[in-house]
Design a protein around this motif. Structure first.
Motif, PDB file in Angstrom:
ATOM      1  N   LEU A   1      32.635   8.915  -7.087  1.00  0.00           N
ATOM      2  CA  LEU A   1      31.636   8.002  -6.543  1.00  0.00           C
ATOM      3  C   LEU A   1      32.306   6.758  -5.970  1.00  0.00           C
ATOM      4  N   ARG A   2      33.348   6.320  -6.622  1.00  0.00           N
ATOM      5  CA  ARG A   2      34.097   5.162  -6.114  1.00  0.00           C
ATOM      6  C   ARG A   2      34.680   5.484  -4.739  1.00  0.00           C
TER       7      ARG A   2
ATOM      8  N   ALA B   1      16.531   9.129 -14.707  1.00  0.00           N
ATOM      9  CA  ALA B   1      17.857   8.738 -15.174  1.00  0.00           C
ATOM     10  C   ALA B   1      18.208   9.449 -16.457  1.00  0.00           C
ATOM     11  N   THR B   2      19.480   9.900 -16.570  1.00  0.00           N
ATOM     12  CA  THR B   2      19.962  10.510 -17.803  1.00  0.00           C
ATOM     13  C   THR B   2      21.165   9.716 -18.285  1.00  0.00           C
ATOM     14  N   THR B   3      22.190  10.359 -18.834  1.00  0.00           N
ATOM     15  CA  THR B   3      23.314   9.649 -19.412  1.00  0.00           C
ATOM     16  C   THR B   3      24.311   9.212 -18.352  1.00  0.00           C
ATOM     17  N   ASP B   4      25.188   8.274 -18.720  1.00  0.00           N
ATOM     18  CA  ASP B   4      26.222   7.824 -17.800  1.00  0.00           C
ATOM     19  C   ASP B   4      27.165   8.963 -17.458  1.00  0.00           C
ATOM     20  N   VAL B   5      27.745   8.901 -16.275  1.00  0.00           N
ATOM     21  CA  VAL B   5      28.604   9.979 -15.815  1.00  0.00           C
ATOM     22  C   VAL B   5      30.001   9.849 -16.397  1.00  0.00           C
ATOM     23  N   ALA B   6      30.746  10.960 -16.358  1.00  0.00           N
ATOM     24  CA  ALA B   6      32.123  10.965 -16.831  1.00  0.00           C
ATOM     25  C   ALA B   6      33.009  10.191 -15.875  1.00  0.00           C
ATOM     26  N   SER B   7      34.192   9.823 -16.367  1.00  0.00           N
ATOM     27  CA  SER B   7      35.085   8.986 -15.566  1.00  0.00           C
ATOM     28  C   SER B   7      35.547   9.691 -14.298  1.00  0.00           C
TER      29      SER B   7
ATOM     30  N   VAL C   1      32.264  -0.290   0.720  1.00  0.00           N
ATOM     31  CA  VAL C   1      31.829  -1.009  -0.478  1.00  0.00           C
ATOM     32  C   VAL C   1      33.025  -1.020  -1.424  1.00  0.00           C
ATOM     33  N   ASP C   2      33.655  -2.178  -1.572  1.00  0.00           N
ATOM     34  CA  ASP C   2      34.920  -2.267  -2.288  1.00  0.00           C
ATOM     35  C   ASP C   2      34.782  -2.740  -3.732  1.00  0.00           C
ATOM     36  N   SER C   3      33.621  -3.193  -4.128  1.00  0.00           N
ATOM     37  CA  SER C   3      33.444  -3.687  -5.491  1.00  0.00           C
ATOM     38  C   SER C   3      33.532  -2.533  -6.493  1.00  0.00           C
TER      39      SER C   3
END
Length: 356
Positions: free
Chosen positions: A15-16, A3-9, A24-26
């Motif tokens: 990914l959403r 694992a590294t840093t969180d991804v950009a928006s 997967v709607d959450s």
């Protein structure tokens, strides 16, 4: 995978979109890139309802026939997860789209895959000691044993000639002849090492290929395992794209190649390299404890590690000559260092062949 840093928006929105394709709607609560693989791009995703998933953007340049990958993985997923039969090793369960597909496509043309995350597990970087080596080898041996009962005939070849040793020799020759970036003049020693070792191991490599009796992982190394964070025990085999017809000797050889040395695969300084005999013996014993080799395979065990080291070394060297177009690099000369490490490792493994 680490694992590294969180991804950009922007990536999070992609990914959403992928998860929506799998119904997967959450909303996404967290998405963390997982590094370490040479080919695909992978993220660990947690949704607002605490769902955990691993999402991969697939490299269609390396895996040109993604339909073969999907068909194979669907069959393997069914073998492990349909019918209620329990196995000592498992694989992550794959998500299905609304049309029951394993792969999902985004409007930008990218292709994706998603699995349920195996919780409280992580992939190790390398083999730490003999106990860990034996457990990892048992896991891949069990995986190969389960694949022996796979119904429906042979799996499809997702990368044709993937472990064709002679073809890898030819590929290196073609890369040398083209010499697109003028790198050949600076690697004469490495090219000589490749030629010498290839000549020595061509016969054993051909014999190993002749024992390709059923599906195996074909990229068996500890980085393709998920291990329990509390106990260290291997729980799941991952990265199944290369699972196709092959020889279990290749899986054992890859375990030895990737686990026998005390230095990194891309080490620049090879002076400290040592071959860990206890680890090699543990890998062999662990694999053989879970998978029964035939009478023609057993004498070839001593060559499995050297053959895989030289095969990979030739691939790294060819990619260096071609401009690093296949294996992902993070610095100049990384593929050359990978090749040097493999050739040195093969020499050391041949010297310690009496460990079997």
């Amino acid at each position: 995978m680490v694992a590294t840093t969180d991804v950009a928006s922007a990536t999070s929105e992609r990914l959403r979109g992928v998860l929506r394709a799998y119904q997967v709607d959450s909303p996404i609560a967290a998405a963390v890139p997982l590094g370490g693989g040479h080919i695909h791009r992978t993220w660990s995703v947690t949704t607002a309802d605490a769902g955990g998933y691993v999402v991969q953007e697939l490299n269609s340049q390396v895996f040109g026939d993604l339909s073969a990958c999907e068909e194979n993985i669907r069959r393997i997923d069914d073998l492990f997860h349909v019918g209620g039969q329990q196995h000592e090793i498992t694989i992550p369960r794959h998500l299905r789209t609304e049309t029951d597909g394993l792969h999902a496509s985004l409007p930008d043309g990218s292709t994706w895959r998603a699995t349920h995350r195996v919780e409280r597990c992580s992939a190790p970087h390398d083999v730490v000691d003999a106990d860990e080596a034996a457990d990892a080898a048992r896991a891949f041996g069990r995986f190969a044993s389960v694949l022996r009962i796979l119904p429906g005939g042979p799996l499809r070849a997702t990368i044709p000639r993937f472990h064709d040793f002679g073809w890898r020799v030819d590929q290196l020759g073609e890369a040398l002849l083209a010499d697109r970036l003028g790198r050949a003049s600076g690697i004469r020693r490495e090219l000589g090492d490749a030629a010498t070792l290839a000549d020595e191991l061509r016969g054993p490599a051909k014999a190993i290929a002749a024992n390709a009796t059923h599906a195996v992982h074909n990229d068996a190394k500890v980085a393709n395992l998920l291990c329990d964070r509390a106990t260290g025990a291997a729980r799941a085999v991952v990265d199944l794209d290369t699972t196709m017809p092959g020889s279990a000797l290749v899986d054992l050889g890859e375990l030895i190649r990737s686990g026998a040395s005390n230095v990194a695969e891309d080490a620049h300084d090879l002076e400290p390299m040592e071959v860990r005999r206890a680890v090699i013996n543990a890998l062999i014993d662990g694999f053989r404890g879970a998978y029964e080799f035939g009478t023609t395979e057993t004498p070839l065990i001593r060559y499995a590690g050297p053959v895989l080291a030289v095969e990979n070394g030739m691939r790294f060297l060819a990619d260096h000559l071609n401009g690093d177009t296949y294996f992902r690099v993070e610095r100049a000369g990384q593929n050359l260092d990978r090749a040097r490490t493999q050739f040195r490792l093969a020499v050391e493994l041949l010297r310690t062949g009496d460990v079997v």
